[in-house]
Design an enzyme around this catalytic site. Structure first.
Site, short mmCIF file in Angstrom:
data_model
loop_
_atom_site.label_atom_id
_atom_site.label_comp_id
_atom_site.label_asym_id
_atom_site.label_seq_id
_atom_site.Cartn_x
_atom_site.Cartn_y
_atom_site.Cartn_z
N HIS A 112 -16.67 1.58 22.05
CA HIS A 112 -16.39 0.86 23.30
C HIS A 112 -17.15 -0.47 23.38
O HIS A 112 -17.29 -1.03 24.48
CB HIS A 112 -16.73 1.74 24.51
CG HIS A 112 -15.77 2.89 24.68
ND1 HIS A 112 -16.03 3.98 25.48
CD2 HIS A 112 -14.54 3.12 24.15
CE1 HIS A 112 -15.00 4.83 25.44
NE2 HIS A 112 -14.09 4.33 24.63
N SER A 183 -18.00 13.27 29.58
CA SER A 183 -17.26 14.11 30.52
C SER A 183 -15.88 14.52 29.99
O SER A 183 -15.21 15.32 30.59
CB SER A 183 -17.11 13.38 31.85
OG SER A 183 -16.48 12.13 31.64
#
Ligand code: APR
Length: 236
Positions: A112, A183
């Site tokens: 990212h 998550s």
């Protein structure tokens, strides 16, 4: 304990949770990074076009916060594991901080992007440049050689993550996937566990609560990364 034998190849995926014990907020906790912001305002190509000052303010704050943080025992445990396994270890992080590098990790990709780099807003082909500057206003932000403004070297929502070919190759040949502190809500990273299982690997998750994709793991170890990881691996 997770046993790692001489024929094993380990692929590790980390998320914001591994840096939580270093004092960096995660994204989706109730007091997390997205709590004070709408993602669309700071982390999309549209936001960069409409309000670059706010985007740069957000990432300048992240730079300031990241520079003050230090690696924790979880980062150190992964660097130690890499030192033992050499080329049989690969680390993919969703995090844009540099705590893995500062703990000693070498075989890693930042899918990212990286906080400490900037690149051409027009993607003219110039490589990203190292940039630790905490900008106080948009006027201070530097320019690319082509004249366009620099943007944070961050993968915004809607953009393609970096180094996907290499990541897919590494997952295909891994026999053990270890996922820490994420998550399981952002794709394609949330799919890596499925790809690893298709390739026949064992899959383990470590974090204080089960991720959204918990059902896909062979094993979920509930606990804080900094407490679990240093004791987790048994090499033979
Ligand atoms: N140890 C391990 N895990 C932890 C810890 C800890 N001490 N503290 C919190 N966690 C876990 C939480 O339980 C949660 O599952 O870390 C996870 C953090 O989840 P998110 O905030 O959603 O962060 P992440 O999964 O890394 O986000 C993925 O989304 O916003 C984008 O690009 C951003 O890379 C980011 C991506």
């Amino acid at each position: 304990m997770i046993s790692i034998g001489p024929a094993d190849r380990v692929f590790v995926l980390t998320g914001a949770g591994i840096s939580a014990e270093s004092g960096l907020p995660t994204f989706r906790a109730s007091d997390g990074l997205w709590a004070g912001h709408r993602v669309e305002d700071v982390c999309t190509p549209e936001a960069l076009e409409l309000n670059p000052a706010l985007v740069w303010q957000f990432y300048s704050e992240r730079r300031e916060q990241g520079a003050k943080a230090a690696p924790n025992p979880a980062h150190v445990a992964l660097a130690k594991l890499e030192a033992e396994l050499g080329d049989r270890f690969f680390l993919c992080t969703q995090n844009v901080d540099d705590l893995h590098e500062r703990a000693g990790s070498k075989r890693l990709v930042h899918m990212h992007g990286e906080l400490a780099k900037s690149r051409c807003e027009d993607d003219c082909g110039e490589l990203p440049v190292e940039d630790h500057t905490v900008y106080k206003s948009l006027d201070e932000v530097g320019r690319c050689k082509c004249g366009a403004r620099l943007r944070p070297h961050i993968v915004f929502f809607g953009e393609i993550p970096l180094e996907m070919d290499r990541i897919q190759r590494e997952i295909a040949r891994a026999t053990l996937m270890v996922v820490v502190g994420t998550s399981g809500s952002v794709y394609p990273a949330a799919n890596f566990v499925h790809w690893a299982r298709q390739a026949g690997a064992r899959t383990v998750y470590i974090g204080p609560e089960p991720p959204l994709n918990a059902h896909a793991f062979t094993n979920v170890v509930e606990g804080k990364a900094g407490e679990v990881l240093p004791e987790l691996f048994e090499l033979s």
